[in-house]
Each structure stands twice: as structure tokens, then as C-alpha cells.
Design a protein around this motif. Structure first.
Motif, mmCIF file in Angstrom:
data_model
loop_
_atom_site.group_PDB
_atom_site.id
_atom_site.type_symbol
_atom_site.label_atom_id
_atom_site.label_comp_id
_atom_site.label_asym_id
_atom_site.label_seq_id
_atom_site.Cartn_x
_atom_site.Cartn_y
_atom_site.Cartn_z
ATOM 1 N N GLU A 22 -37.527 0.002 15.963
ATOM 2 C CA GLU A 22 -38.353 1.067 15.399
ATOM 3 C C GLU A 22 -37.838 2.477 15.696
ATOM 4 N N GLU A 23 -36.535 2.616 15.848
ATOM 5 C CA GLU A 23 -35.971 3.960 15.872
ATOM 6 C C GLU A 23 -35.968 4.494 14.448
ATOM 7 N N LEU A 24 -36.323 5.749 14.290
ATOM 8 C CA LEU A 24 -36.631 6.248 12.951
ATOM 9 C C LEU A 24 -35.420 6.700 12.149
ATOM 10 N N TYR A 25 -34.375 7.163 12.825
ATOM 11 C CA TYR A 25 -33.317 7.839 12.090
ATOM 12 C C TYR A 25 -31.959 7.182 12.333
ATOM 13 N N PRO A 26 -31.100 7.198 11.321
ATOM 14 C CA PRO A 26 -29.733 6.689 11.511
ATOM 15 C C PRO A 26 -28.925 7.662 12.355
ATOM 16 N N LYS A 27 -27.820 7.185 12.906
ATOM 17 C CA LYS A 27 -26.946 8.072 13.661
ATOM 18 C C LYS A 27 -25.520 7.547 13.595
ATOM 19 N N SER A 28 -24.607 8.347 14.127
ATOM 20 C CA SER A 28 -23.195 7.987 14.079
ATOM 21 C C SER A 28 -22.840 7.147 15.297
ATOM 22 N N PHE A 29 -22.863 5.835 15.134
ATOM 23 C CA PHE A 29 -22.511 4.940 16.228
ATOM 24 C C PHE A 29 -20.999 4.930 16.462
ATOM 25 N N TRP A 30 -20.239 5.158 15.398
ATOM 26 C CA TRP A 30 -18.774 5.098 15.476
ATOM 27 C C TRP A 30 -18.204 6.293 16.228
ATOM 28 N N ALA A 31 -18.957 7.385 16.300
ATOM 29 C CA ALA A 31 -18.432 8.638 16.842
ATOM 30 C C ALA A 31 -17.938 8.490 18.270
ATOM 31 N N GLY A 52 -35.821 -8.412 6.792
ATOM 32 C CA GLY A 52 -36.942 -7.741 6.145
ATOM 33 C C GLY A 52 -36.803 -6.233 6.105
ATOM 34 N N PHE A 53 -35.572 -5.751 6.036
ATOM 35 C CA PHE A 53 -35.316 -4.311 6.060
ATOM 36 C C PHE A 53 -34.841 -3.802 4.698
ATOM 37 N N GLU A 54 -35.278 -4.436 3.618
ATOM 38 C CA GLU A 54 -34.766 -4.045 2.299
ATOM 39 C C GLU A 54 -34.970 -2.565 1.996
ATOM 40 N N GLU A 55 -36.052 -1.979 2.531
ATOM 41 C CA GLU A 55 -36.327 -0.559 2.242
ATOM 42 C C GLU A 55 -35.316 0.367 2.912
ATOM 43 N N LYS A 56 -34.469 -0.158 3.809
ATOM 44 C CA LYS A 56 -33.454 0.645 4.490
ATOM 45 C C LYS A 56 -32.101 0.594 3.775
ATOM 46 N N TRP A 60 -19.562 -2.608 12.824
ATOM 47 C CA TRP A 60 -20.027 -2.149 14.138
ATOM 48 C C TRP A 60 -21.254 -1.264 13.991
ATOM 49 N N SER A 61 -21.167 -0.300 13.100
ATOM 50 C CA SER A 61 -22.258 0.658 12.933
ATOM 51 C C SER A 61 -23.455 0.024 12.240
ATOM 52 N N LEU A 62 -23.193 -0.803 11.222
ATOM 53 C CA LEU A 62 -24.301 -1.420 10.495
ATOM 54 C C LEU A 62 -25.151 -2.294 11.417
ATOM 55 N N ILE A 63 -24.498 -3.120 12.237
ATOM 56 C CA ILE A 63 -25.241 -4.011 13.138
ATOM 57 C C ILE A 63 -26.074 -3.185 14.126
ATOM 58 N N GLN A 64 -25.488 -2.106 14.637
ATOM 59 C CA GLN A 64 -26.254 -1.281 15.569
ATOM 60 C C GLN A 64 -27.403 -0.567 14.858
ATOM 61 N N TYR A 65 -27.180 -0.179 13.605
ATOM 62 C CA TYR A 65 -28.269 0.436 12.848
ATOM 63 C C TYR A 65 -29.408 -0.556 12.635
ATOM 64 N N LEU A 66 -29.087 -1.795 12.253
ATOM 65 C CA LEU A 66 -30.122 -2.815 12.061
ATOM 66 C C LEU A 66 -30.896 -3.054 13.357
ATOM 67 N N GLN A 67 -30.181 -3.068 14.471
ATOM 68 C CA GLN A 67 -30.858 -3.243 15.750
ATOM 69 C C GLN A 67 -31.786 -2.069 16.036
ATOM 70 N N SER A 68 -31.341 -0.852 15.726
ATOM 71 C CA SER A 68 -32.193 0.313 15.975
ATOM 72 C C SER A 68 -33.435 0.283 15.090
ATOM 73 N N VAL A 69 -33.272 -0.182 13.842
ATOM 74 C CA VAL A 69 -34.433 -0.316 12.955
ATOM 75 C C VAL A 69 -35.388 -1.366 13.506
ATOM 76 N N TYR A 70 -34.834 -2.462 14.008
ATOM 77 C CA TYR A 70 -35.653 -3.537 14.573
ATOM 78 C C TYR A 70 -36.515 -3.024 15.721
ATOM 79 N N TYR A 119 -35.999 -13.884 14.838
ATOM 80 C CA TYR A 119 -34.733 -13.526 14.194
ATOM 81 C C TYR A 119 -33.563 -13.740 15.144
ATOM 82 N N LYS A 120 -32.403 -13.974 14.551
ATOM 83 C CA LYS A 120 -31.184 -14.093 15.352
ATOM 84 C C LYS A 120 -30.884 -12.758 16.031
ATOM 85 N N PRO A 121 -30.393 -12.792 17.268
ATOM 86 C CA PRO A 121 -30.076 -11.532 17.953
ATOM 87 C C PRO A 121 -28.904 -10.825 17.292
ATOM 88 N N PHE A 122 -28.852 -9.514 17.465
ATOM 89 C CA PHE A 122 -27.784 -8.704 16.886
ATOM 90 C C PHE A 122 -26.549 -8.771 17.786
#
Length: 559
Positions: A305-314, A267-271, A293-303, A3-6
Motif C-alpha cells: 500500500e505504498e502510494l507512489y512509484p519511484k526509481s528503484f533502479w537509481a 489484482g493490480f490491473e488499475e496500476k 527488477w523495478s517492476l517486481i519492487q513496484y508490485l511489492q510496494s503496491v501490495y 499470493y506468491k511472494p515477490f
């Protein structure tokens, strides 16, 4: 599949494309910039919504000195827009400045940052020092600015100087790109040197944007439209594109369709639902967008295998204004904050002309600032007596977290300066009347969620009790046959230990029964066993039921 890097933190367009980062194609922004009439366009968007990347994209497309990079656009949407647009590629001398670095604590240090940025841009055009288009005096002034030895007045005029010299050398009018134009103003306001910075910036922009025959177009980005009377006096051809405007609405942020494509690619449709709940909800013009900004970091965290979303913008945006709102809130504003944090809607008059030094002069200005900087979103609106009123709400869970955090900090600060010695004495002595009075009085003064979840009350009570001198306060400790809510252990073995269990009532009339239910839970599950085995001769057991800003307390004394 590789996959292309985030592209986390990547805001250089050439790097984004040449190093094959994941990129959502926004190059038709170039087409629309070409089509937009007017010399000066100001695009206001919240922080971290792709402004810097778009400015970099415009730079690489239009700059006459970047012809060697023209290939990076070959497979992007702008190449399909037609020859009328490609005819503008690499045809203009370009001045590009980012003012985001001018965010220091003093005027002098911020001005030095601006000088460094201006000198950096002059360095990009040092070929002018050998150009016959400049006379010796102009070349000497160029050197002075380049070496950061020129006067403040010369730096104030430097943008106009450079554009005139570039126009003469290339025989072509100049494109000026300024990213985060309002950062020096925002930071100067919060650090106490606003008037000095306004004077400098007014001259810096004014000469370049309103009396500059060498100017073809100027594109500025920022977070807020600073009052036209403060900065853009005399700029008669100013086109302001805010989050209320349909123009360019899909070019800052990632649209819902683009997010669906990104999720499918990795392949993250379930997210999808989690991503929507946490990072969607912004409305620019008529387009709903995600925070990129937050979406890209969330996708990277899912990639990874981090389990939970968080506030990247904070931790990346200027959140001090939310803190300002909460700390200065009167009773009416507290109620509005509570309503927002419960997912509700408030209605406010909206104006785009706000100076930073006016932000906290009225609550309406503060609500406006929160809206334009991404802490609130529009639901719908209407005009009334020539004033625009918008229905506003918190966009998503990421922003809810920021409000939640500052409400908690505000409460902790209130607790630290308040005297709760009477409460502590009442808890130790089983004085229900005083315990109830202080608890309900503090609840009344505090901001809480309208859904009144148990986690709020748990944190509220812990915050009050943690400062009990001579006691250790523990939360959710395993004991007996279950896990109690709060355990309070005295340092002295001769004093009573305390167990507290909390319940939420759905109506006021349920509180008495719920408090008894909480008390029976302590008794039935033997939460006191470990405390007794540690040698405490007495354990006080409290069952507390909450309903909104009231409570009922039940007690049993167990020896």
C-alpha cells in the motif's frame, strides 16, 4: 487468496522455484541456447534485467551434478518443448562463475575477489581430487588454486585447467557460464587500473574460449560488448546477442503480455498505466520489455500500500556514466540532454564495439554506452554509408528521474563554486537590472527541461539563493491567506525580509503581465503578514515570470 511472494533480489533459480516465488517463465531460453550454433555466445543487456537468474537457470538445467534438482523444471515451458531438448538435461559438466564481485578500488583487491570466485567454483568440483583422470601434479595445482595460493598466471589459466579436468573425468565436453563478465573491466576503468585488468581477463577468457578442446558451449552475460580486439582476440566463433538482436529478445526483461498477467494475478490491473509509464519502454530486438527488477519492487510496494512509484533502479545500477555525460557536456550536448528530458528524440551513430577506456573519449561513444546500458532506448533507425543511426529517447519516468537527479546535482555543484554575491546584494537592495542580468545569464548556462515546468524554476531559484549569508531561505511556507513560493528571512531584524512568487509564461510577450500577476498574488494574499508580525520593518516583494531561459521581474516595496 495467498499470493506468491515477490522475488526481490532472488537470482538463484532453484530457490525461485522450490520456494514458490512469483516467476515469469523464461525457460524456453534453454531451448534457444541448444538451437543456437556457435561455441561462445555473449548476451549483453543492461544491469538488473534477469541475466544472473537466467545463468542460474542454465546451470540447474545442464549441470550433470544437479540431477537431484531436475524436478524444478517439471511444470515449466521447457518440459513442453520436446524430448530433443530434455535429452540435454543434466548431461554436461558445468563451470559457473559470476564476476560481479570483482568491483573493488584496486587491482589487487579485485584480483583477490576473482580468486575467491574461482576457488569457490573449484570447491564445487573437489571430487576431482580423487579422480583417476587427474595426475598428482594436476591435483596439487587444483589444491593450490582451491586454497588461493596459486600464481596469477595459474589463475589466468584456471578456467581452461578446470574444463580439461572435468572433460576427462566425465568424458563429456564442458559448458562454461560466466555472469557479468565485464564488471571487472568497468570498475577497473573508473578506478584507474584498466590495463592490468585487461591483461588478466584477456588471458583468463582467451585460453578457455579460443583454444579449449574441452569446451562444448560458453554463455557469457554482461552489460557491454567490450571491443573484440581487447578481450576476445582469436575467438572466431563468437556470437554476440545485444539489445539490437532479435535472438533471445523476450528472455531478458518482462514483456507487455507478461506484465498484464502479473498485474491480473495480484489484482493490480488499475496500476497498469503507472507501471507502463515508469518501468516500460525498453526495446530489445523487436520486443518491448519492462525492467524486471523495478517492476517486481513496484508490485511489492503496491501490495504493501505504498502510494507512489519511484526509481528503484537509481541506486542499483552504475549511474556514474550519466553523471559523466552531464558534467562534461558542451553547449550542443546540453541542448541534446534538454531535448531528451523534454521527451524528445536525438539521432546518434551506433557501434557495438566499445572498450571501457574509450567510453568518454568522444561524445558518440558516451551516447552509445548510455544506449547499451539502458539509459536510452531506440525508437527506430536507418543505415547511412554503412553506419547504423538510431533515433534515441529516454525510456521511462524511472530513467528520467536519474537524469533529473544528476542535472540537479550538477547545478548545485556549479552554484557552490560560483560567486553569486552580486546577485544576493541585488536581491536585498531591489536592484532589478542586476537581479535580471545574473538570473538570465545563469539560466542560459544551465540545463533545463524543454517543458519548463514551475518546479524546475522553483528549484533553480532556491539553489541560487540558499547560500545567502545571514539569511534563512524557506520554500512554500504558509503565510497570510495562502502559500508563497519562496520566503527569505534575514537573521538581523533590521534588514528587509523577502517574498518571491513565480509564474510561467507561455510566450515571451506574456512575461511582463505574468510577473505583475505573481506580484499581485503576494499582495492580495498578504504573504507578508507573518514576516511583519515577527518584527521585520520592511518586506521586499518580487513577482518573477519565466519563459524558457529568460525572465521578467516585478517588485513592490511594502513597509
Amino acid at each position: 487468496m495467498k499470493y506468491k511472494p515477490f522475488p526481490v533480489g532472488v537470482d538463484n533459480f532453484e530457490k525461485m522455484i522450490s520456494e514458490n516465488y512469483f516467476y515469469v517463465d523464461k525457460t524456453l531460453f534453454i531451448r534457444d541456447i541448444i538451437d543456437t550454433k556457435g561455441e561462445v555466445t555473449l548476451c549483453t543487456r543492461p544491469r538488473r534485467f534477469g541475466k544472473s537468474l537466467n545463468i542460474s537457470m542454465l546451470h540447474y538445467f545442464f549441470d550433470i551434478n544437479k540431477k537431484q534438482d531436475a524436478h524444478i523444471f517439471e511444470h515449466l515451458n521447457i518440459t513442453k518443448a520436446g524430448e530433443a531438448y530434455l535429452a540435454h538435461q543434466n548431461k554436461y559438466p558445468v563451470i559457473k562463475l559470476s564476476l560481479k564481485g570483482a568491483s573493488m578500488k584496486t587491482y589487487h583487491s579485485s584480483l583477490e575477489k576473482l580468486k575467491i570466485e574461482i576457488a569457490r567454483e573449484f570447491r564445487q568440483h573437489d571430487y576431482l581430487l580423487s579422480s583417476p583422470a587427474l595426475n598428482d601434479d594436476e591435483k596439487e595445482l587444483f589444491r593450490q588454486i582451491f586454497a588461493r595460493k596459486a600464481s596469477e598466471e595459474d589463475y589466468s589459466s584456471s578456467l581452461k585447467f578446470l574444463s580439461e579436468w572435468l572433460q576427462r573425468h566425465h568424458n563429456k565436453k564442458v559448458l562454461i557460464l560466466i555472469d557479468e563478465y565485464d564488471v571487472p573491466l568497468e570498475k577497473s576503468y573508473f578506478n584507474g587500473y584498466y590495463d592490468d585488468m585487461v591483461d588478466f581477463v584477456r588471458g583468463f577468457f582467451g585460453e578457455a574460449l579460443k583454444t579449449n578442446d574441452a569446451l562444448h558451449k560458453a554463455i557469457l552475460t554482461g552489460c557491454l560488448r567490450v571491443s573484440k580486439e581487447s578481450i576476445f582476440t582469436g575467438v572466431n566463433n563468437l556470437n554476440v546477442v545485444s539489445i539490437l538482436t532479435n535472438l533471445y529478445d523476450e528472455y531478458f526483461g518482462i514483456t507487455e503480455d507478461e506484465v498484464a498477467d502479473a498485474l491480473a494475478y495480484y489484482g493490480f490491473e488499475e496500476k497498469a498505466e503507472t507501471a507502463k509509464t515508469w518501468y516500460n519502454g525498453y526495446v530489445f530486438g523487436n520486443t518491448t520489455v519492462y525492467n524486471p527488477w523495478s517492476l517486481i519492487q513496484y508490485l511489492q510496494s503496491v501490495y504493501y500500500e505504498e502510494l507512489y512509484p519511484k526509481s528503484f533502479w537509481a541506486n542499483t545500477s552504475s549511474n556514474s556514466i550519466v553523471k559523466e555525460l552531464i558534467h562534461n557536456a558542451d553547449n550542443d550536448t546540453k541542448g541534446e540532454i534538454e531535448l531528451l528530458m523534454a521527451g524528445g528524440i536525438i539521432t546518434k551513430p551506433i557501434t557495438e564495439d566499445i572498450a571501457y577506456n574509450e567510453v568518454i573519449t568522444t561524445m558518440d561513444n558516451l551516447w552509445n554506452f548510455l544506449f547499451f546500458t539502458g539509459y536510452l532506448k531506440k525508437v527506430d533507425g536507418h543505415f547511412e554509408e554503412r553506419t547504423l543511426y538510431l533515433n534515441l529517447k529516454i525510456p521511462n519516468q524511472e530513467i528520467m528521474y536519474i537524469y533529473d537527479r544528476f542535472v540537479y546535482e550538477w547545478f548545485q555543484e556549479k552554484v557552490q563554486v560560483a560567486d553569486f554575491s552580486a546577485l544576493y546584494t541585488a536581491v536585498q537592495n531591489g536592484d532589478l537590472q542586476t537581479f535580471h542580468h545574473i538570473l538570465t545569464d545563469t539560466l542560459y548556462q544551465t540545463m533545463s527541461f524543454m517543458d519548463h515546468g514551475e518546479s524546475f524554476y522553483h528549484g533553480f531559484l532556491l539553489g541560487l539563493l540558499r547560500s545567502m549569508n545571514g539569511y534563512f531561505v524557506k520554500s512554500n511556507r504558509e503565510s497570510g491567506n495562502g502559500r508563497g513560493d519562496i520566503f527569505i528571512k534575514p537573521i538581523s531584524i533590521r534588514k528587509p525580509a523577502i517574498v518571491i512568487e513565480l509564474k510561467i509564461a507561455e510566450t515571451a510577450t506574456q512575461m511582463k503581465n505574468k510577473s505583475q500577476e505573481a506580484l499581485m498574488q503576494i499582495i492580495d494574499n498578504k504573504y507578508e503578514v507573518d514576516l511583519l508580525s515577527e518584527g521585520y520593518p520592511n518586506v521586499l516583494k518580487y513577482g518573477i515570470a519565466f519563459y524558457r531561459k529568460d525572465c521578467e521581474i516585478a517588485i513592490e516595496n511594502a513597509n
